[in-house]
Design a protein around this motif. Structure first.
Motif, PDB file in Angstrom:
ATOM      1  N   ALA A  88       0.728  -1.198  -0.051  1.00  0.00           N
ATOM      2  CA  ALA A  88       0.050  -0.006   0.021  1.00  0.00           C
ATOM      3  C   ALA A  88       0.835   1.380  -0.031  1.00  0.00           C
ATOM      4  O   ALA A  88       2.035   1.171   0.282  1.00  0.00           O
ATOM      5  CB  ALA A  88      -0.935   0.028   1.248  1.00  0.00           C
ATOM      6  N   THR A  89       0.247   2.258  -0.433  1.00  0.00           N
ATOM      7  CA  THR A  89       0.927   3.680  -0.447  1.00  0.00           C
ATOM      8  C   THR A  89       0.036   4.640   0.337  1.00  0.00           C
ATOM      9  O   THR A  89      -0.949   4.901  -0.022  1.00  0.00           O
ATOM     10  CB  THR A  89       1.398   3.982  -1.935  1.00  0.00           C
ATOM     11  N   ILE A  90       0.672   5.251   1.328  1.00  0.00           N
ATOM     12  CA  ILE A  90       0.162   6.395   2.058  1.00  0.00           C
ATOM     13  C   ILE A  90       0.613   7.692   1.547  1.00  0.00           C
ATOM     14  O   ILE A  90       1.879   7.965   1.447  1.00  0.00           O
ATOM     15  CB  ILE A  90       0.237   6.215   3.477  1.00  0.00           C
ATOM     16  N   GLY A  91      -0.300   8.710   1.111  1.00  0.00           N
ATOM     17  CA  GLY A  91       0.044   9.936   0.922  1.00  0.00           C
ATOM     18  C   GLY A  91      -0.243  11.092   1.944  1.00  0.00           C
ATOM     19  O   GLY A  91      -1.402  10.929   2.361  1.00  0.00           O
ATOM     20  N   ASP A  92       0.659  12.153   2.192  1.00  0.00           N
ATOM     21  CA  ASP A  92       0.411  13.070   3.046  1.00  0.00           C
ATOM     22  C   ASP A  92       0.409  14.592   2.180  1.00  0.00           C
ATOM     23  O   ASP A  92       1.783  14.830   2.023  1.00  0.00           O
ATOM     24  CB  ASP A  92       1.051  13.139   4.340  1.00  0.00           C
ATOM     25  N   GLU A  93      -0.587  15.231   1.865  1.00  0.00           N
ATOM     26  CA  GLU A  93      -0.409  16.472   1.319  1.00  0.00           C
ATOM     27  C   GLU A  93       0.535  17.416   2.066  1.00  0.00           C
ATOM     28  O   GLU A  93       1.056  18.223   1.340  1.00  0.00           O
ATOM     29  CB  GLU A  93      -1.779  16.977   0.850  1.00  0.00           C
ATOM     30  N   LYS A  94       0.691  17.368   3.306  1.00  0.00           N
ATOM     31  CA  LYS A  94       1.315  18.430   3.993  1.00  0.00           C
ATOM     32  C   LYS A  94       2.840  18.064   3.648  1.00  0.00           C
ATOM     33  O   LYS A  94       3.683  19.152   3.489  1.00  0.00           O
ATOM     34  CB  LYS A  94       1.327  18.228   5.430  1.00  0.00           C
ATOM     35  N   LEU A  95       3.332  17.063   3.416  1.00  0.00           N
ATOM     36  CA  LEU A  95       4.682  16.630   3.076  1.00  0.00           C
ATOM     37  C   LEU A  95       5.025  17.151   1.747  1.00  0.00           C
ATOM     38  O   LEU A  95       6.117  17.494   1.414  1.00  0.00           O
ATOM     39  CB  LEU A  95       4.939  15.070   3.411  1.00  0.00           C
ATOM     40  N   VAL A  96       4.020  17.229   0.772  1.00  0.00           N
ATOM     41  CA  VAL A  96       4.260  17.685  -0.593  1.00  0.00           C
ATOM     42  C   VAL A  96       4.408  18.993  -0.599  1.00  0.00           C
ATOM     43  O   VAL A  96       5.151  19.786  -1.199  1.00  0.00           O
ATOM     44  CB  VAL A  96       3.098  16.975  -1.313  1.00  0.00           C
ATOM     45  N   LEU A  97       3.554  19.639   0.264  1.00  0.00           N
ATOM     46  CA  LEU A  97       3.671  21.318   0.471  1.00  0.00           C
ATOM     47  C   LEU A  97       4.911  21.658   1.143  1.00  0.00           C
ATOM     48  O   LEU A  97       5.767  22.355   0.695  1.00  0.00           O
ATOM     49  CB  LEU A  97       2.424  21.761   1.196  1.00  0.00           C
ATOM     50  N   GLN A  98       5.253  20.702   2.058  1.00  0.00           N
ATOM     51  CA  GLN A  98       6.637  21.158   2.594  1.00  0.00           C
ATOM     52  C   GLN A  98       7.906  21.004   1.868  1.00  0.00           C
ATOM     53  O   GLN A  98       8.867  21.664   1.783  1.00  0.00           O
ATOM     54  CB  GLN A  98       7.008  20.285   3.849  1.00  0.00           C
ATOM     55  N   MET A  99       7.780  20.069   0.954  1.00  0.00           N
ATOM     56  CA  MET A  99       8.882  19.556  -0.115  1.00  0.00           C
ATOM     57  C   MET A  99       8.832  20.822  -1.129  1.00  0.00           C
ATOM     58  O   MET A  99       9.933  21.371  -1.493  1.00  0.00           O
ATOM     59  CB  MET A  99       8.187  18.415  -0.686  1.00  0.00           C
ATOM     60  N   LYS A 100       7.757  21.458  -1.704  1.00  0.00           N
ATOM     61  CA  LYS A 100       7.882  22.277  -2.598  1.00  0.00           C
ATOM     62  C   LYS A 100       8.207  23.832  -1.794  1.00  0.00           C
ATOM     63  O   LYS A 100       9.189  24.403  -2.398  1.00  0.00           O
ATOM     64  CB  LYS A 100       6.342  22.729  -2.962  1.00  0.00           C
ATOM     65  N   SER A 101       8.025  23.965  -0.459  1.00  0.00           N
ATOM     66  CA  SER A 101       8.699  24.989   0.184  1.00  0.00           C
ATOM     67  C   SER A 101      10.129  24.867   0.381  1.00  0.00           C
ATOM     68  O   SER A 101      10.664  25.771  -0.024  1.00  0.00           O
ATOM     69  CB  SER A 101       7.945  25.248   1.575  1.00  0.00           C
ATOM     70  N   LEU A 102      10.543  23.702   0.689  1.00  0.00           N
ATOM     71  CA  LEU A 102      11.939  23.564   0.758  1.00  0.00           C
ATOM     72  C   LEU A 102      12.781  23.514  -0.633  1.00  0.00           C
ATOM     73  O   LEU A 102      13.876  24.166  -0.603  1.00  0.00           O
ATOM     74  CB  LEU A 102      12.075  22.057   1.568  1.00  0.00           C
ATOM     75  N   ASP A 103      12.175  23.355  -1.619  1.00  0.00           N
ATOM     76  CA  ASP A 103      12.733  23.260  -3.105  1.00  0.00           C
ATOM     77  C   ASP A 103      12.892  24.712  -3.403  1.00  0.00           C
ATOM     78  O   ASP A 103      14.141  25.123  -3.928  1.00  0.00           O
ATOM     79  CB  ASP A 103      11.789  22.629  -3.912  1.00  0.00           C
ATOM     80  N   ALA A 104      11.891  25.601  -2.876  1.00  0.00           N
ATOM     81  CA  ALA A 104      12.011  27.090  -3.321  1.00  0.00           C
ATOM     82  C   ALA A 104      13.093  27.536  -2.225  1.00  0.00           C
ATOM     83  O   ALA A 104      14.103  28.419  -2.890  1.00  0.00           O
ATOM     84  CB  ALA A 104      10.532  27.768  -2.643  1.00  0.00           C
ATOM     85  N   GLN A 105      13.340  27.473  -1.087  1.00  0.00           N
ATOM     86  CA  GLN A 105      14.084  28.035  -0.259  1.00  0.00           C
ATOM     87  C   GLN A 105      15.735  27.549  -0.440  1.00  0.00           C
ATOM     88  O   GLN A 105      16.550  28.176  -0.496  1.00  0.00           O
ATOM     89  CB  GLN A 105      13.963  27.334   1.213  1.00  0.00           C
ATOM     90  N   ILE A 106      15.751  26.121  -1.252  1.00  0.00           N
ATOM     91  CA  ILE A 106      17.113  25.684  -1.543  1.00  0.00           C
ATOM     92  C   ILE A 106      17.463  26.542  -2.896  1.00  0.00           C
ATOM     93  O   ILE A 106      18.628  26.773  -2.900  1.00  0.00           O
ATOM     94  CB  ILE A 106      16.940  24.269  -1.905  1.00  0.00           C
ATOM     95  N   GLU A 107      16.435  26.933  -3.637  1.00  0.00           N
ATOM     96  CA  GLU A 107      16.820  27.474  -4.806  1.00  0.00           C
ATOM     97  C   GLU A 107      17.474  28.785  -4.492  1.00  0.00           C
ATOM     98  O   GLU A 107      18.267  29.641  -4.938  1.00  0.00           O
ATOM     99  CB  GLU A 107      15.712  27.888  -5.856  1.00  0.00           C
ATOM    100  N   ALA A 108      16.866  29.669  -3.381  1.00  0.00           N
ATOM    101  CA  ALA A 108      17.360  30.937  -2.870  1.00  0.00           C
ATOM    102  C   ALA A 108      18.598  30.770  -2.393  1.00  0.00           C
ATOM    103  O   ALA A 108      19.540  31.586  -2.588  1.00  0.00           O
ATOM    104  CB  ALA A 108      16.226  31.682  -1.825  1.00  0.00           C
ATOM    105  N   LEU A 109      18.664  29.813  -1.532  1.00  0.00           N
ATOM    106  CA  LEU A 109      20.042  29.618  -0.780  1.00  0.00           C
ATOM    107  C   LEU A 109      21.013  29.493  -1.885  1.00  0.00           C
ATOM    108  O   LEU A 109      22.161  29.797  -1.738  1.00  0.00           O
ATOM    109  CB  LEU A 109      19.816  28.402   0.243  1.00  0.00           C
TER     110      LEU A 109
END
Length: 341
Positions: A88-109
């Motif tokens: 089975a696979t469990i998805g968490d929308e909050k983790l996806v949003l956190q991933m997108k936020s970190l991707d943006a921060q990593i680009e800025a850094l």
């Protein structure tokens, strides 16, 4: 002209009858010792029928490691699974949003780190030509280290979120068969909730024996399953592994190992024969028993003649000495000499 009751005709008939008896007498042969069997009592196990169920050694749940919504469910009841298989696979929308936020921060850094590298290179050239003091170079080096460390910190934080997303895959805890699905696709689960239950592949036969037979039951005893209980198969045998010391509802619980139980349904009820002590019985080779018009007979030798005696057939008792042994319940006694038909 025909004569009635002619003495010559009667004599001819008598001679023909005598010739027939003579032919029978000449065709008969004496009974050898190899074709006889002496009936003798012997001690056999007194088997009792009890009910048993096919059960897994252990039933383990496959649990979700994170909370979220079930996105995929790849198994159903009865499917065989291997340890580590994704079920089975469990998805968490909050983790996806956190991933997108970190991707943006990593680009800025990353941009800040690139700019700090350019400033450090430019300042280093000016310091070498004596235009700027060396303290400016130290300041730019510190800014570059801060930018690099910030970038590594955000990259590590993104790796943690990515691992949490990977933990959304529910893995089978052991080899076995899926007994029950506890959720459906779209269900919301918390971390640690069971998704399916898996019965381990090795199965045991759990016997429930009345307590009056408990004193005859011990580890190492053999048990027998009727061939009728296993569809399309011959009778099976097994060995008792463990006898539990606690009596529940007037019954003793015992576990037995039987080959081929993996083909049964888990929880299937079977009739099993166990040893309930010993008794005396007459066992003869089955080849000495004949059946005519639904009645079983054995041929006894009495003095110089043989007679057919009806008997009551019992169950098969296969032993190394008598691979075709058959119990005779009535009709014979100790010392009777049977003749092979």
């Amino acid at each position: 002209m025909m004569t009635r009751n002619c003495p010559m005709q009667r004599l001819a008939r008598c001679l023909s009858v005598l010739a027939a008896f003579a032919a029978i007498g000449l065709s008969a042969r004496p009974v050898t010792a190899a074709e006889t069997f002496v009936v003798a009592p012997q001690s056999i196990a007194d088997e009792k029928a009890v009910f048993a169920t096919v059960e897994s050694i252990s039933v383990v749940p496959a649990r979700g490691r994170i909370g979220g919504t079930v996105a995929q469910l790849k198994v159903r009841e009865g499917d065989r699974v291997a340890a580590g298989q994704v079920i089975a696979t469990i998805g968490d929308e909050k983790l996806v949003l956190q991933m997108k936020s970190l991707d943006a921060q990593i680009e800025a850094l990353q941009a800040q780190a690139n700019q700090a590298q350019l400033d450090f290179t430019r300042t280093e050239g000016l310091v070498e030509r004596g235009i700027l003091p060396r303290v400016k170079l130290d300041e730019q080096r510190t800014a570059l280290n801060v930018a690099d460390n910030g970038l590594r910190a955000k990259t590590a934080e993104r790796a943690v979120i990515n691992e949490q997303l990977n933990q959304g895959q529910v893995l089978a805890p052991a080899d076995g068969r899926v007994l029950k699905r506890l959720i459906t696709v779209g269900s919301v689960v918390l971390a640690g909730d069971p998704i399916v239950t898996v019965a381990q592949q090795d199965f045991k036969l759990r016997l429930r024996v009345p307590e009056r037979h408990a004193r005859f039951l011990k580890a190492g005893d053999k048990i027998r399953i009727d061939g009728a209980e296993s569809v399309g198969e011959a009778a099976k045998s097994g060995v008792i592994d463990l006898v539990y010391p606690q009596i529940e509802e007037g019954r003793v619980i015992a576990d037995a190992t039987v080959e081929g139980l993996g083909e049964y349904f888990v929880g299937d009820r079977l009739r099993v024969w166990i040893s309930g002590g010993a008794r005396t019985a007459f066992v003869v080779p089955e080849s000495y028993v004949t059946t005519r018009f639904g009645i079983d007979y054995v041929r006894l030798q009495k003095d110089s003649r043989t007679i057919d005696v009806p008997v009551q057939r019992g169950r098969e008792l296969l032993t190394p000495a008598l691979p075709d042994g058959l119990e005779i319940l009535s009709g014979v006694s100790a010392g009777d000499q049977l003749v092979r038909p």
